[in-house]
Design a protein around this motif. Structure first.
Motif, PDB file in Angstrom:
ATOM      1  N   TYR A   1       0.925  -1.238   0.092  1.00 37.10           N
ATOM      2  CA  TYR A   1       0.077  -0.140   0.004  1.00 37.10           C
ATOM      3  C   TYR A   1       0.793   1.203  -0.262  1.00 37.10           C
ATOM      4  O   TYR A   1       1.885   1.451   0.568  1.00 37.10           O
ATOM      5  CB  TYR A   1      -0.797  -0.169   1.332  1.00 37.10           C
ATOM      6  CG  TYR A   1      -1.697   1.276   1.511  1.00 37.10           C
ATOM      7  CD1 TYR A   1      -1.174   1.974   2.578  1.00 37.10           C
ATOM      8  CD2 TYR A   1      -2.709   1.673   0.627  1.00 37.10           C
ATOM      9  CE1 TYR A   1      -1.763   3.085   2.884  1.00 37.10           C
ATOM     10  CE2 TYR A   1      -3.255   2.891   0.954  1.00 37.10           C
ATOM     11  CZ  TYR A   1      -2.900   3.583   1.964  1.00 37.10           C
ATOM     12  OH  TYR A   1      -3.654   4.864   2.137  1.00 37.10           O
TER      13      TYR A   1
ATOM     14  N   ASN B   1      -3.722   1.463  10.162  1.00 36.63           N
ATOM     15  CA  ASN B   1      -3.254   0.199   9.241  1.00 36.63           C
ATOM     16  C   ASN B   1      -3.026  -0.990  10.481  1.00 36.63           C
ATOM     17  O   ASN B   1      -2.619  -0.803  11.220  1.00 36.63           O
ATOM     18  CB  ASN B   1      -1.977   0.154   8.526  1.00 36.63           C
ATOM     19  CG  ASN B   1      -2.438   1.190   7.465  1.00 36.63           C
ATOM     20  OD1 ASN B   1      -3.321   1.963   7.033  1.00 36.63           O
ATOM     21  ND2 ASN B   1      -1.184   1.423   6.566  1.00 36.63           N
TER      22      ASN B   1
ATOM     23  N   ILE C   1      -7.013  -0.630   5.773  1.00 35.34           N
ATOM     24  CA  ILE C   1      -6.595   0.646   5.903  1.00 35.34           C
ATOM     25  C   ILE C   1      -7.464   1.717   6.093  1.00 35.34           C
ATOM     26  O   ILE C   1      -8.439   1.666   5.829  1.00 35.34           O
ATOM     27  CB  ILE C   1      -5.931   0.879   4.387  1.00 35.34           C
ATOM     28  CG1 ILE C   1      -4.967  -0.104   4.117  1.00 35.34           C
ATOM     29  CG2 ILE C   1      -5.615   2.581   4.396  1.00 35.34           C
ATOM     30  CD1 ILE C   1      -4.409  -0.238   2.713  1.00 35.34           C
TER      31      ILE C   1
END
Lengths: 351, 55
Positions: free
Chosen positions: A59, A185, A204
């Motif tokens: 990510y 997260n 997230i």
């Protein structure tokens, strides 16, 4: 001295890169007559492999605002939010990008709200850069069940702001403009009910806001993040994290213990009260009865006759170790350390 | 039966974690009596769950 210079250089480099990105996307701007708000998000499942099972998720997100800050302390409002439920297959991703009145309304303020955007203007810059990576390896045991055996979680985050101070109405005290950047997260790993399908996820939740939108969103973000500021829960979370790391290490070693020696490992867990002796059909006594049944495990010939039953035993043990981690029970950490030593020694002895 | 104390804000997360591999079912997650008058963010809950029998 050198370290602080290196830190400033690192942040400066990041800020320059972000400004270049914003100018490239927003065109040249003198900063006080227009606002540039940029977000760039990348969420990728890099590798879902079956042999050996492993899952990698990456990510990356960059957010930046370059625009005017008013003498009153106001900033044009913007809001950027991204959320993902963390599933590797069929993930749900929600993303929001809003400026001006849309940002005001999203944050809970009426359109044409009460923010004061008056007075002389100066440039401001506010940006964040986040990179998160998760890699989980699974070990396929001889019974066909799957247990997480490695867990790597990487996180890097930079936050940077240059905010000219405004002046309050009395013209004597400064007004520090409002910006907000929040991130939550979490990585997770486990196995399916049958014990032979791994799953992992990276959940997230990220917010970015300026001006009155930031001030208003801070209220709801405070509730979401509230527990992180409480000392009592801070200690809970630190203990829980320690126990979950230990749980991962215990299960890694357990996956290398042959079936013939698992009863000894389970007995050790009972001795340390990490596994109940009796548990309505799911306790140690039930596991022992199953493992001593030649129809389930033929000890004489070392053949697993019913791998699904052994997988249930493995899954139940893993459940008592990992979700059983207890952040309010600090003493459990020491018991898990003792159990880890025993399990890993048993695994090493059989190599 | 299993239970442990957690921050009430973690009830949903812990329920998902406990039930994720299908070996257990969460029965309840209730606020401790002594925490009922505390602000929501400071409350602790007892989460109780039951394991599935080995069969």
């Amino acid at each position: 001295m050198l370290d602080s210079m290196k830190a400033r250089a690192s942040f400066s480099t990041f800020a320059i890169e972000l400004v270049i990105l914003m100018i490239a996307l927003g065109g040249c701007t003198n900063g006080v007559d227009r606002a540039v708000f940029v977000t760039k998000t990348s969420l990728s499942v890099l590798d879902v492999d079956s042999t050996p099972p492993s899952i990698s998720v990456a990510y990356d997100r960059t957010e930046g605002f370059f625009g005017p800050s008013y003498q009153s302390g106001g900033i044009p409002p913007v809001v950027g939010i991204v959320r993902s439920d963390g599933k590797v297959l069929n993930p749900k991703v929600q993303q929001l990008y809003a400026t001006g009145n849309a940002a005001r309304v999203i944050s809970g303020v009426k359109a044409n709200g009460d923010d004061d955007l008056s007075g002389d203007k100066k440039n401001l810059f506010f940006g964040t850069s986040t990179t998160t990576g998760l890699k989980i390896g699974f070990d396929a045991t001889t019974t066909g069940s799957v247990i997480p055996n490695s867990f790597i979680f990487g996180f890097r985050r930079k936050e940077y702001s240059v905010l000219p101070l405004g002046k309050k109405a009395d013209d004597k005290s400064d007004n520090y403009p409002s910006v907000l950047a929040a991130i939550d997260n979490s990585g997770e790993a486990g196995v399916s009910e049958s014990g032979n399908k791994p799953f992992a996820g990276l959940k997230i939740s990220q917010y970015f806001a300026t001006g009155i939108a930031a001030t208003n969103l801070a209220g709801s973000v405070k509730d979401e993040f509230g527990e992180a500021t409480e000392d009592a829960f801070g200690e809970y979370r630190a203990t829980l994290q320690k126990q979950r790391l230990l749980a991962g290490e215990i299960l890694y070693c357990y996956s290398a213990v042959p079936v013939s020696k698992r009863l000894a490992v389970l007995a050790d867990a009972v001795r340390l009260e990490l596994l109940p002796a009796e548990d309505d059909g799911a306790g140690f006594q039930d596991m022992k009865k199953a493992l001593e049944d030649p129809a389930v495990y033929d000890r004489e010939n070392n053949i697993v006759r019913k791998p699904d039953i052994v997988a249930q035993i493995d899954g139940t043990y893993a459940h008592n170790v990992y979700p059983g981690a207890d952040g309010f029970d600090a003493a459990r950490t020491r018991l898990m350390e003792i159990h880890k030593k025993s399990v890993c020694e048993t695994a090493s002895a059989t190599e | 039966m299993h239970s442990k104390i957690i921050p009430c804000s973690d009830c949903e997360k812990e329920k998902e974690l406990i039930e994720q591999n299908g070996r257990a079912t969460v029965l309840e997650c209730v606020v401790l009596d002594e925490d009922k008058n505390k602000p929501k963010g400071n409350q602790r809950c007892r989460i109780t769950w039951k394991m599935k029998a080995i069969s």
